[in-house]
Enzyme design. Structure first.
Site, PDB file in Angstrom:
ATOM      1  N   ARG A 273     -33.706  33.979  84.926  1.00  0.00           N
ATOM      2  CA  ARG A 273     -34.919  33.504  85.594  1.00  0.00           C
ATOM      3  C   ARG A 273     -36.199  33.833  84.825  1.00  0.00           C
ATOM      4  NH1 ARG A 273     -35.014  33.006  91.036  1.00  0.00           N
ATOM      5  NH2 ARG A 273     -33.315  34.509  91.160  1.00  0.00           N
ATOM      6  N   ARG A 309     -33.344  25.603  96.005  1.00  0.00           N
ATOM      7  CA  ARG A 309     -33.757  26.977  96.341  1.00  0.00           C
ATOM      8  C   ARG A 309     -34.463  27.099  97.698  1.00  0.00           C
ATOM      9  NH1 ARG A 309     -36.560  30.120  93.991  1.00  0.00           N
ATOM     10  NH2 ARG A 309     -35.153  31.890  93.918  1.00  0.00           N
ATOM     11  N   CYS A 340     -30.875  13.419 103.832  1.00  0.00           N
ATOM     12  CA  CYS A 340     -30.594  13.134 105.238  1.00  0.00           C
ATOM     13  C   CYS A 340     -30.367  14.383 106.094  1.00  0.00           C
ATOM     14  CB  CYS A 340     -29.342  12.275 105.301  1.00  0.00           C
ATOM     15  SG  CYS A 340     -27.929  13.168 104.626  1.00  0.00           S
TER      16      CYS A 340
HETATM   17  N1  LLP Z   1     -25.950  38.070  84.456  1.00  0.00           N
HETATM   18  C1  LLP Z   1     -25.069  37.676  85.385  1.00  0.00           C
HETATM   19  C2  LLP Z   1     -23.700  38.141  85.311  1.00  0.00           C
HETATM   20  C3  LLP Z   1     -25.472  36.822  86.424  1.00  0.00           C
HETATM   21  O1  LLP Z   1     -24.599  36.441  87.341  1.00  0.00           O
HETATM   22  C4  LLP Z   1     -26.810  36.386  86.484  1.00  0.00           C
HETATM   23  C5  LLP Z   1     -27.268  35.530  87.574  1.00  0.00           C
HETATM   24  C6  LLP Z   1     -27.707  36.811  85.465  1.00  0.00           C
HETATM   25  C7  LLP Z   1     -27.232  37.654  84.473  1.00  0.00           C
HETATM   26  C8  LLP Z   1     -29.132  36.360  85.423  1.00  0.00           C
HETATM   27  O2  LLP Z   1     -29.844  36.750  86.539  1.00  0.00           O
HETATM   28  P1  LLP Z   1     -31.443  36.486  86.589  1.00  0.00           P
HETATM   29  O3  LLP Z   1     -32.068  37.243  85.452  1.00  0.00           O
HETATM   30  O4  LLP Z   1     -31.647  35.038  86.425  1.00  0.00           O
HETATM   31  O5  LLP Z   1     -31.843  36.979  87.929  1.00  0.00           O
HETATM   32  N2  LLP Z   1     -29.439  30.772  92.160  1.00  0.00           N
HETATM   33  C9  LLP Z   1     -30.161  31.992  92.458  1.00  0.00           C
HETATM   34  C10 LLP Z   1     -29.951  33.038  91.404  1.00  0.00           C
HETATM   35  C11 LLP Z   1     -28.488  33.304  91.132  1.00  0.00           C
HETATM   36  C12 LLP Z   1     -28.254  34.275  90.011  1.00  0.00           C
HETATM   37  C13 LLP Z   1     -26.820  34.278  89.608  1.00  0.00           C
HETATM   38  N3  LLP Z   1     -26.516  35.177  88.554  1.00  0.00           N
HETATM   39  C14 LLP Z   1     -31.630  31.665  92.665  1.00  0.00           C
HETATM   40  O6  LLP Z   1     -32.007  30.491  92.569  1.00  0.00           O
HETATM   41  O7  LLP Z   1     -32.426  32.546  92.979  1.00  0.00           O
END
Ligand code: LLP
Length: 412
Positions: A273, A309, A340
Protein backbone atom coordinates in the site's frame (compact mmCIF):
# COMPACT_ATOMS: atom_id res chain seq x y z
CA UNK A 1 0.96 12.89 -4.33
CA UNK A 2 -0.85 14.62 -7.09
CA UNK A 3 -0.35 18.28 -6.44
CA UNK A 4 -4.03 18.59 -7.35
CA UNK A 5 -3.46 21.67 -9.45
CA UNK A 6 -6.54 23.39 -10.75
CA UNK A 7 -6.80 25.51 -13.84
CA UNK A 8 -10.09 27.27 -14.59
CA UNK A 9 -11.76 25.11 -11.97
CA UNK A 10 -10.49 21.80 -13.41
CA UNK A 11 -8.02 19.39 -11.88
CA UNK A 12 -4.85 19.00 -13.95
CA UNK A 13 -2.76 15.85 -14.13
CA UNK A 14 0.63 16.58 -15.65
CA UNK A 15 -0.11 18.08 -19.05
CA UNK A 16 -3.76 16.97 -19.19
CA UNK A 17 -6.94 18.25 -17.62
CA UNK A 18 -9.48 15.91 -16.07
CA UNK A 19 -11.82 16.44 -19.03
CA UNK A 20 -9.08 15.76 -21.58
CA UNK A 21 -8.19 12.49 -19.85
CA UNK A 22 -11.78 11.29 -19.84
CA UNK A 23 -12.27 12.36 -23.47
CA UNK A 24 -9.16 10.46 -24.48
CA UNK A 25 -9.41 7.33 -22.34
CA UNK A 26 -13.04 7.12 -21.17
CA UNK A 27 -14.60 6.87 -17.72
CA UNK A 28 -14.06 5.49 -15.13
CA UNK A 29 -10.31 5.76 -15.31
CA UNK A 30 -7.55 4.58 -12.97
CA UNK A 31 -4.73 7.16 -12.88
CA UNK A 32 -1.22 6.80 -11.46
CA UNK A 33 1.39 9.42 -10.82
CA UNK A 34 4.91 8.17 -11.58
CA UNK A 35 6.71 10.73 -9.45
CA UNK A 36 4.63 9.93 -6.37
CA UNK A 37 5.35 6.24 -6.66
CA UNK A 38 9.07 6.85 -7.15
CA UNK A 39 9.15 9.12 -4.10
CA UNK A 40 7.43 6.48 -1.96
CA UNK A 41 9.83 3.75 -3.16
CA UNK A 42 12.78 5.93 -2.17
CA UNK A 43 11.32 6.66 1.25
CA UNK A 44 10.98 2.97 1.95
CA UNK A 45 14.48 2.19 0.70
CA UNK A 46 15.79 4.89 3.03
CA UNK A 47 13.95 3.45 6.00
CA UNK A 48 17.09 1.69 7.06
CA UNK A 49 20.66 2.44 6.00
CA UNK A 50 22.06 -1.01 6.82
CA UNK A 51 23.59 -2.63 3.72
CA UNK A 52 21.79 -5.89 4.53
CA UNK A 53 18.34 -4.23 4.41
CA UNK A 54 16.02 -5.01 1.49
CA UNK A 55 12.60 -3.77 0.36
CA UNK A 56 10.23 -6.10 -1.46
CA UNK A 57 7.31 -4.45 -3.23
CA UNK A 58 4.24 -6.47 -2.28
CA UNK A 59 2.76 -6.75 -5.73
CA UNK A 60 -0.73 -7.80 -4.67
CA UNK A 61 -1.41 -4.10 -4.02
CA UNK A 62 -1.11 -3.43 -7.74
CA UNK A 63 0.32 -5.75 -10.38
CA UNK A 64 0.19 -3.37 -13.33
CA UNK A 65 3.39 -4.14 -15.18
CA UNK A 66 4.21 -0.48 -15.82
CA UNK A 67 4.19 0.07 -12.03
CA UNK A 68 6.18 -3.09 -11.36
CA UNK A 69 8.79 -1.70 -13.74
CA UNK A 70 8.99 1.52 -11.73
CA UNK A 71 9.47 -0.47 -8.52
CA UNK A 72 12.31 -2.38 -10.15
CA UNK A 73 13.96 0.75 -11.53
CA UNK A 74 13.91 2.08 -7.97
CA UNK A 75 15.92 -0.94 -6.88
CA UNK A 76 13.21 -2.87 -5.05
CA UNK A 77 12.77 -6.62 -4.94
CA UNK A 78 9.27 -8.03 -5.26
CA UNK A 79 7.08 -10.62 -3.53
CA UNK A 80 4.55 -12.86 -5.23
CA UNK A 81 1.79 -15.05 -3.92
CA UNK A 82 0.72 -16.68 -7.16
CA UNK A 83 2.27 -17.85 -10.37
CA UNK A 84 0.21 -15.12 -12.04
CA UNK A 85 2.06 -12.46 -10.06
CA UNK A 86 5.41 -14.07 -10.87
CA UNK A 87 4.55 -14.04 -14.57
CA UNK A 88 3.82 -10.32 -14.54
CA UNK A 89 6.87 -9.56 -12.41
CA UNK A 90 9.10 -11.31 -14.90
CA UNK A 91 7.52 -9.31 -17.73
CA UNK A 92 8.46 -6.21 -15.74
CA UNK A 93 12.08 -7.39 -15.74
CA UNK A 94 12.44 -8.86 -12.26
CA UNK A 95 14.94 -11.73 -12.20
CA UNK A 96 14.31 -14.95 -10.28
CA UNK A 97 16.75 -13.78 -7.60
CA UNK A 98 14.65 -10.66 -7.03
CA UNK A 99 11.36 -12.51 -6.49
CA UNK A 100 10.20 -14.18 -3.27
CA UNK A 101 7.17 -16.47 -3.50
CA UNK A 102 5.06 -16.19 -0.34
CA UNK A 103 2.76 -19.16 -0.47
CA UNK A 104 -0.59 -19.78 1.16
CA UNK A 105 -2.45 -23.05 0.55
CA UNK A 106 -0.85 -23.57 -2.83
CA UNK A 107 -1.62 -26.36 -5.27
CA UNK A 108 1.38 -28.71 -5.70
CA UNK A 109 1.49 -28.04 -9.46
CA UNK A 110 1.96 -24.35 -8.71
CA UNK A 111 4.81 -25.18 -6.32
CA UNK A 112 6.29 -27.19 -9.16
CA UNK A 113 6.06 -24.24 -11.54
CA UNK A 114 7.85 -22.04 -9.03
CA UNK A 115 10.50 -24.70 -8.39
CA UNK A 116 11.05 -25.03 -12.14
CA UNK A 117 11.69 -21.29 -12.24
CA UNK A 118 14.17 -21.63 -9.37
CA UNK A 119 12.42 -18.98 -7.27
CA UNK A 120 12.77 -18.98 -3.50
CA UNK A 121 9.64 -20.03 -1.61
CA UNK A 122 8.31 -19.14 1.82
CA UNK A 123 5.94 -21.74 3.28
CA UNK A 124 2.96 -21.00 5.49
CA UNK A 125 2.19 -24.33 7.23
CA UNK A 126 3.93 -27.49 8.37
CA UNK A 127 1.74 -29.58 6.09
CA UNK A 128 2.70 -27.53 3.01
CA UNK A 129 6.32 -27.60 4.12
CA UNK A 130 6.16 -31.40 3.80
CA UNK A 131 4.60 -31.10 0.34
CA UNK A 132 7.07 -28.47 -0.84
CA UNK A 133 10.21 -30.12 0.52
CA UNK A 134 9.19 -33.46 -1.00
CA UNK A 135 8.90 -31.70 -4.37
CA UNK A 136 12.12 -29.72 -3.94
CA UNK A 137 14.65 -31.85 -2.03
CA UNK A 138 17.90 -30.07 -1.34
CA UNK A 139 16.43 -26.58 -1.91
CA UNK A 140 16.64 -23.58 0.35
CA UNK A 141 13.29 -22.66 1.94
CA UNK A 142 11.80 -20.01 4.22
CA UNK A 143 8.80 -20.25 6.54
CA UNK A 144 6.17 -17.76 7.60
CA UNK A 145 6.03 -17.38 11.36
CA UNK A 146 2.91 -16.23 13.17
CA UNK A 147 4.26 -13.95 15.92
CA UNK A 148 0.97 -14.06 17.86
CA UNK A 149 -0.40 -10.53 17.63
CA UNK A 150 -1.59 -8.74 14.52
CA UNK A 151 -2.62 -5.22 13.55
CA UNK A 152 -4.53 -3.58 10.72
CA UNK A 153 -7.35 -1.28 9.65
CA UNK A 154 -9.99 -4.02 9.68
CA UNK A 155 -10.28 -7.49 11.17
CA UNK A 156 -10.26 -8.88 7.62
CA UNK A 157 -6.66 -7.73 7.11
CA UNK A 158 -5.15 -8.67 10.49
CA UNK A 159 -2.87 -11.57 9.63
CA UNK A 160 -1.23 -12.67 12.86
CA UNK A 161 -2.72 -14.17 16.00
CA UNK A 162 -5.81 -16.41 15.67
CA UNK A 163 -5.82 -16.46 11.88
CA UNK A 164 -4.98 -18.91 9.11
CA UNK A 165 -1.49 -17.54 8.52
CA UNK A 166 1.92 -18.75 9.52
CA UNK A 167 3.50 -21.39 11.71
CA UNK A 168 3.31 -20.75 15.44
CA UNK A 169 6.67 -20.41 17.20
CA UNK A 170 6.38 -23.79 18.94
CA UNK A 171 6.06 -25.44 15.51
CA UNK A 172 9.41 -24.13 14.34
CA UNK A 173 11.54 -27.07 15.61
CA UNK A 174 9.29 -29.43 13.63
CA UNK A 175 9.74 -27.22 10.56
CA UNK A 176 13.50 -27.71 10.82
CA UNK A 177 12.94 -31.49 11.14
CA UNK A 178 10.78 -31.58 8.01
CA UNK A 179 13.31 -29.54 6.03
CA UNK A 180 16.16 -31.75 7.20
CA UNK A 181 14.30 -34.93 6.27
CA UNK A 182 14.27 -33.72 2.66
CA UNK A 183 17.79 -32.26 2.78
CA UNK A 184 16.27 -28.78 2.44
CA UNK A 185 17.89 -25.79 4.12
CA UNK A 186 15.50 -23.72 6.21
CA UNK A 187 17.23 -20.34 6.24
CA UNK A 188 14.56 -17.66 6.47
CA UNK A 189 11.72 -16.45 8.70
CA UNK A 190 9.01 -14.20 7.38
CA UNK A 191 6.02 -12.57 9.07
CA UNK A 192 3.25 -10.17 8.07
CA UNK A 193 1.07 -9.02 10.95
CA UNK A 194 -1.51 -7.14 8.92
CA UNK A 195 -2.27 -4.22 6.71
CA UNK A 196 -2.42 -0.54 7.52
CA UNK A 197 -1.05 0.70 10.75
CA UNK A 198 -0.29 4.38 11.09
CA UNK A 199 1.92 4.10 14.15
CA UNK A 200 5.13 2.15 14.54
CA UNK A 201 3.91 1.13 18.01
CA UNK A 202 1.80 -1.70 16.60
CA UNK A 203 4.68 -3.01 14.56
CA UNK A 204 7.67 -2.75 16.88
CA UNK A 205 6.60 -5.46 19.40
CA UNK A 206 6.09 -7.94 16.56
CA UNK A 207 9.51 -7.09 15.14
CA UNK A 208 10.98 -7.66 18.59
CA UNK A 209 9.20 -11.00 18.91
CA UNK A 210 10.50 -12.07 15.51
CA UNK A 211 14.05 -11.06 16.39
CA UNK A 212 13.82 -12.95 19.70
CA UNK A 213 12.63 -16.06 17.89
CA UNK A 214 15.33 -15.77 15.23
CA UNK A 215 17.97 -15.48 17.95
CA UNK A 216 17.30 -19.11 18.88
CA UNK A 217 17.99 -20.38 15.36
CA UNK A 218 21.49 -19.61 14.11
CA UNK A 219 20.66 -21.20 10.74
CA UNK A 220 18.49 -18.18 9.88
CA UNK A 221 20.07 -15.86 7.32
CA UNK A 222 16.94 -13.95 6.25
CA UNK A 223 14.39 -12.17 8.47
CA UNK A 224 11.40 -10.53 6.81
CA UNK A 225 9.00 -8.35 8.79
CA UNK A 226 6.29 -8.06 6.14
CA UNK A 227 4.33 -4.97 5.13
CA UNK A 228 1.47 -2.97 6.61
CA UNK A 229 2.76 0.62 6.54
CA UNK A 230 -0.35 2.78 6.32
CA UNK A 231 -1.25 5.97 4.53
CA UNK A 232 -3.68 8.62 5.84
CA UNK A 233 -6.75 8.11 3.62
CA UNK A 234 -8.53 10.78 5.65
CA UNK A 235 -6.01 13.61 5.60
CA UNK A 236 -8.08 15.74 7.96
CA UNK A 237 -8.24 13.11 10.68
CA UNK A 238 -5.06 11.07 10.23
CA UNK A 239 -1.33 11.69 10.18
CA UNK A 240 1.12 10.00 7.80
CA UNK A 241 3.09 7.03 9.09
CA UNK A 242 5.98 8.48 11.14
CA UNK A 243 8.72 7.11 8.93
CA UNK A 244 11.62 8.98 10.47
CA UNK A 245 10.79 8.01 14.04
CA UNK A 246 10.12 4.43 13.05
CA UNK A 247 13.32 4.30 11.05
CA UNK A 248 15.37 5.11 14.14
CA UNK A 249 13.69 2.47 16.29
CA UNK A 250 13.83 -0.14 13.54
CA UNK A 251 17.47 0.45 12.71
CA UNK A 252 18.52 0.36 16.34
CA UNK A 253 16.60 -2.89 16.96
CA UNK A 254 18.39 -4.50 14.02
CA UNK A 255 21.78 -3.08 14.90
CA UNK A 256 21.52 -4.22 18.52
CA UNK A 257 20.43 -7.66 17.41
CA UNK A 258 23.44 -7.99 15.09
CA UNK A 259 25.80 -6.84 17.84
CA UNK A 260 24.32 -9.26 20.35
CA UNK A 261 24.28 -12.28 18.05
CA UNK A 262 27.30 -11.55 15.87
CA UNK A 263 25.11 -12.46 12.90
CA UNK A 264 24.30 -10.42 9.81
CA UNK A 265 21.18 -11.78 8.10
CA UNK A 266 19.30 -10.02 5.32
CA UNK A 267 16.52 -7.94 6.90
CA UNK A 268 13.51 -7.34 4.67
CA UNK A 269 10.16 -5.57 4.62
CA UNK A 270 7.30 -6.01 2.15
CA UNK A 271 5.29 -2.81 1.78
CA UNK A 272 2.49 -2.75 -0.78
CA UNK A 273 0.00 0.00 0.00
CA UNK A 274 2.60 2.56 1.08
CA UNK A 275 4.30 2.48 -2.32
CA UNK A 276 1.31 2.82 -4.60
CA UNK A 277 -1.87 3.90 -2.76
CA UNK A 278 -1.33 7.65 -2.90
CA UNK A 279 0.08 7.47 -6.42
CA UNK A 280 -3.31 6.29 -7.68
CA UNK A 281 -6.73 7.83 -8.04
CA UNK A 282 -9.92 7.21 -10.00
CA UNK A 283 -11.42 9.76 -12.29
CA UNK A 284 -15.13 9.07 -12.67
CA UNK A 285 -18.19 10.66 -14.19
CA UNK A 286 -21.52 11.59 -12.64
CA UNK A 287 -24.36 9.94 -14.54
CA UNK A 288 -27.36 10.91 -12.43
CA UNK A 289 -28.38 12.90 -9.37
CA UNK A 290 -31.49 12.35 -7.27
CA UNK A 291 -32.98 12.85 -3.82
CA UNK A 292 -34.36 9.75 -2.08
CA UNK A 293 -35.63 9.95 1.51
CA UNK A 294 -34.00 13.36 1.84
CA UNK A 295 -30.57 12.05 0.80
CA UNK A 296 -28.94 13.58 -2.26
CA UNK A 297 -27.45 10.71 -4.23
CA UNK A 298 -24.74 11.30 -6.80
CA UNK A 299 -24.78 8.34 -9.17
CA UNK A 300 -21.43 7.66 -10.80
CA UNK A 301 -19.94 5.03 -13.10
CA UNK A 302 -17.58 3.60 -10.47
CA UNK A 303 -19.18 0.70 -8.64
CA UNK A 304 -17.77 -1.62 -6.00
CA UNK A 305 -16.87 -4.05 -8.75
CA UNK A 306 -14.09 -1.62 -9.71
CA UNK A 307 -13.27 -0.17 -6.27
CA UNK A 308 -14.18 -2.62 -3.54
CA UNK A 309 -12.58 -1.03 -0.49
CA UNK A 310 -15.45 1.25 0.63
CA UNK A 311 -17.99 -1.58 0.39
CA UNK A 312 -15.83 -4.43 1.67
CA UNK A 313 -14.03 -2.77 4.57
CA UNK A 314 -16.07 0.42 4.98
CA UNK A 315 -12.90 2.25 3.94
CA UNK A 316 -12.74 5.99 3.53
CA UNK A 317 -11.51 7.49 0.25
CA UNK A 318 -11.42 11.23 -0.20
CA UNK A 319 -13.71 12.49 -2.98
CA UNK A 320 -12.94 15.70 -4.82
CA UNK A 321 -14.90 17.56 -7.45
CA UNK A 322 -12.64 17.40 -10.49
CA UNK A 323 -14.42 19.93 -12.70
CA UNK A 324 -15.88 22.44 -10.26
CA UNK A 325 -13.48 24.16 -7.89
CA UNK A 326 -16.00 26.71 -6.62
CA UNK A 327 -16.05 26.11 -2.87
CA UNK A 328 -18.40 29.05 -2.16
CA UNK A 329 -21.46 26.84 -2.61
CA UNK A 330 -21.42 23.30 -1.27
CA UNK A 331 -23.91 20.53 -0.58
CA UNK A 332 -23.88 17.31 1.39
CA UNK A 333 -24.15 14.30 -0.86
CA UNK A 334 -23.80 10.53 -0.89
CA UNK A 335 -21.71 9.30 -3.80
CA UNK A 336 -22.67 5.89 -5.16
CA UNK A 337 -21.80 3.61 -8.06
CA UNK A 338 -23.72 1.73 -10.73
CA UNK A 339 -23.86 -1.80 -9.28
CA UNK A 340 -27.14 -3.53 -8.39
CA UNK A 341 -26.62 -3.48 -4.60
CA UNK A 342 -27.36 -0.83 -1.99
CA UNK A 343 -23.92 -1.31 -0.43
CA UNK A 344 -22.48 0.31 -3.53
CA UNK A 345 -21.26 3.48 -1.78
CA UNK A 346 -18.14 5.48 -2.53
CA UNK A 347 -18.71 8.00 0.23
CA UNK A 348 -21.57 9.00 2.49
CA UNK A 349 -22.44 12.53 3.63
CA UNK A 350 -19.63 14.28 1.81
CA UNK A 351 -19.63 18.05 1.54
CA UNK A 352 -18.75 18.91 -2.06
CA UNK A 353 -19.10 21.82 -4.49
CA UNK A 354 -22.32 21.60 -6.48
CA UNK A 355 -22.46 18.55 -8.74
CA UNK A 356 -24.28 18.09 -12.02
CA UNK A 357 -24.68 15.23 -14.45
CA UNK A 358 -21.52 14.65 -16.54
CA UNK A 359 -19.29 16.38 -13.97
CA UNK A 360 -16.11 14.51 -13.06
CA UNK A 361 -15.11 13.45 -9.55
CA UNK A 362 -11.78 12.20 -8.27
CA UNK A 363 -11.60 9.34 -5.77
CA UNK A 364 -8.20 9.57 -4.14
CA UNK A 365 -5.65 7.02 -2.97
CA UNK A 366 -6.89 4.11 -5.03
CA UNK A 367 -3.47 2.94 -6.22
CA UNK A 368 -3.34 0.01 -3.79
CA UNK A 369 -5.98 -2.73 -3.75
CA UNK A 370 -8.03 -0.76 -6.26
CA UNK A 371 -7.62 -2.22 -9.71
CA UNK A 372 -6.05 -5.37 -8.26
CA UNK A 373 -9.32 -6.18 -6.46
CA UNK A 374 -11.59 -5.17 -9.35
CA UNK A 375 -13.96 -7.74 -10.86
CA UNK A 376 -16.38 -8.11 -13.75
CA UNK A 377 -19.45 -8.30 -11.48
CA UNK A 378 -22.58 -7.21 -13.37
CA UNK A 379 -20.64 -8.03 -16.56
CA UNK A 380 -18.90 -4.72 -16.64
CA UNK A 381 -15.62 -4.18 -18.44
CA UNK A 382 -12.81 -3.23 -16.09
CA UNK A 383 -11.46 0.31 -16.59
CA UNK A 384 -8.35 1.50 -18.37
CA UNK A 385 -5.26 2.55 -16.44
CA UNK A 386 -3.19 5.61 -17.31
CA UNK A 387 0.21 6.63 -16.01
CA UNK A 388 0.97 10.32 -15.66
CA UNK A 389 4.66 10.13 -16.45
CA UNK A 390 7.37 12.24 -14.85
CA UNK A 391 7.42 14.35 -18.04
CA UNK A 392 3.72 15.14 -17.53
CA UNK A 393 2.50 13.02 -20.45
CA UNK A 394 -0.42 10.66 -19.94
CA UNK A 395 0.34 7.11 -21.11
CA UNK A 396 -2.18 4.30 -21.39
CA UNK A 397 -0.79 1.33 -19.44
CA UNK A 398 -3.82 -0.95 -19.55
CA UNK A 399 -6.60 -0.88 -22.11
CA UNK A 400 -10.21 -0.83 -20.99
CA UNK A 401 -11.67 -4.31 -21.28
CA UNK A 402 -13.99 -4.98 -24.18
CA UNK A 403 -17.20 -6.93 -24.53
CA UNK A 404 -15.11 -9.77 -26.02
CA UNK A 405 -13.11 -10.08 -22.80
CA UNK A 406 -16.31 -10.97 -20.99
CA UNK A 407 -17.14 -13.95 -23.19
CA UNK A 408 -13.69 -15.09 -24.33
CA UNK A 409 -13.45 -18.06 -21.97
CA UNK A 410 -17.06 -19.14 -22.17
CA UNK A 411 -18.07 -22.24 -24.08
CA UNK A 412 -21.65 -22.20 -25.29
N1 LLP B 1 3.16 -9.21 2.78
C1 LLP B 1 2.15 -10.09 2.83
C2 LLP B 1 2.43 -11.49 3.10
C3 LLP B 1 0.83 -9.66 2.62
O1 LLP B 1 -0.16 -10.54 2.68
C4 LLP B 1 0.58 -8.30 2.37
C5 LLP B 1 -0.79 -7.82 2.19
C6 LLP B 1 1.68 -7.41 2.30
C7 LLP B 1 2.95 -7.91 2.51
C8 LLP B 1 1.51 -5.95 1.99
O2 LLP B 1 0.73 -5.30 2.93
P1 LLP B 1 0.57 -3.69 2.83
O3 LLP B 1 1.94 -3.08 2.98
O4 LLP B 1 0.00 -3.39 1.51
O5 LLP B 1 -0.35 -3.36 3.95
N2 LLP B 1 -7.10 -5.47 0.45
C9 LLP B 1 -6.76 -4.84 1.71
C10 LLP B 1 -5.33 -5.09 2.09
C11 LLP B 1 -4.97 -6.56 2.08
C12 LLP B 1 -3.52 -6.82 2.36
C13 LLP B 1 -3.18 -8.24 2.07
N3 LLP B 1 -1.82 -8.57 2.31
C14 LLP B 1 -7.09 -3.36 1.63
O6 LLP B 1 -7.58 -2.90 0.59
O7 LLP B 1 -6.92 -2.63 2.61
Amino acid sequence: MYPLDREKGELQFGKSSATELIEQFGSPLYLYDEETMRARCREMKNLCSLPNFRVYYSAKANTSIALLKIARQEGLHVDAMTVGEIYQEKLAGFTKEEILFLSNNVQPQHFQEVIDQDILVCIDSLSQLETYCALAPGKEVYIRVNPGKGAGHHEKVITAGKVKFGIEPDGIPEAFEIAKKHSCRLTGFQMHIGSLFLQGEEFTPAIQTMLDIAKQYPQIEYIDFGGGFGIPYDREQEQPFPLEKFSETFTSLLTNWMEETGRKPIFAIEPGRFLVAEAGSCLIQVQATKVNSGIKFIGTDLGFNFLLRPEFYGSYHEIIHATNGDNSQKEVVTVVGNVCESGDHLGKDRELPLIQEQDLLLIRDTGAYGFSMASNYNSMMRPAEVLIQSDGKARLIRKRETIETLVNNQIF
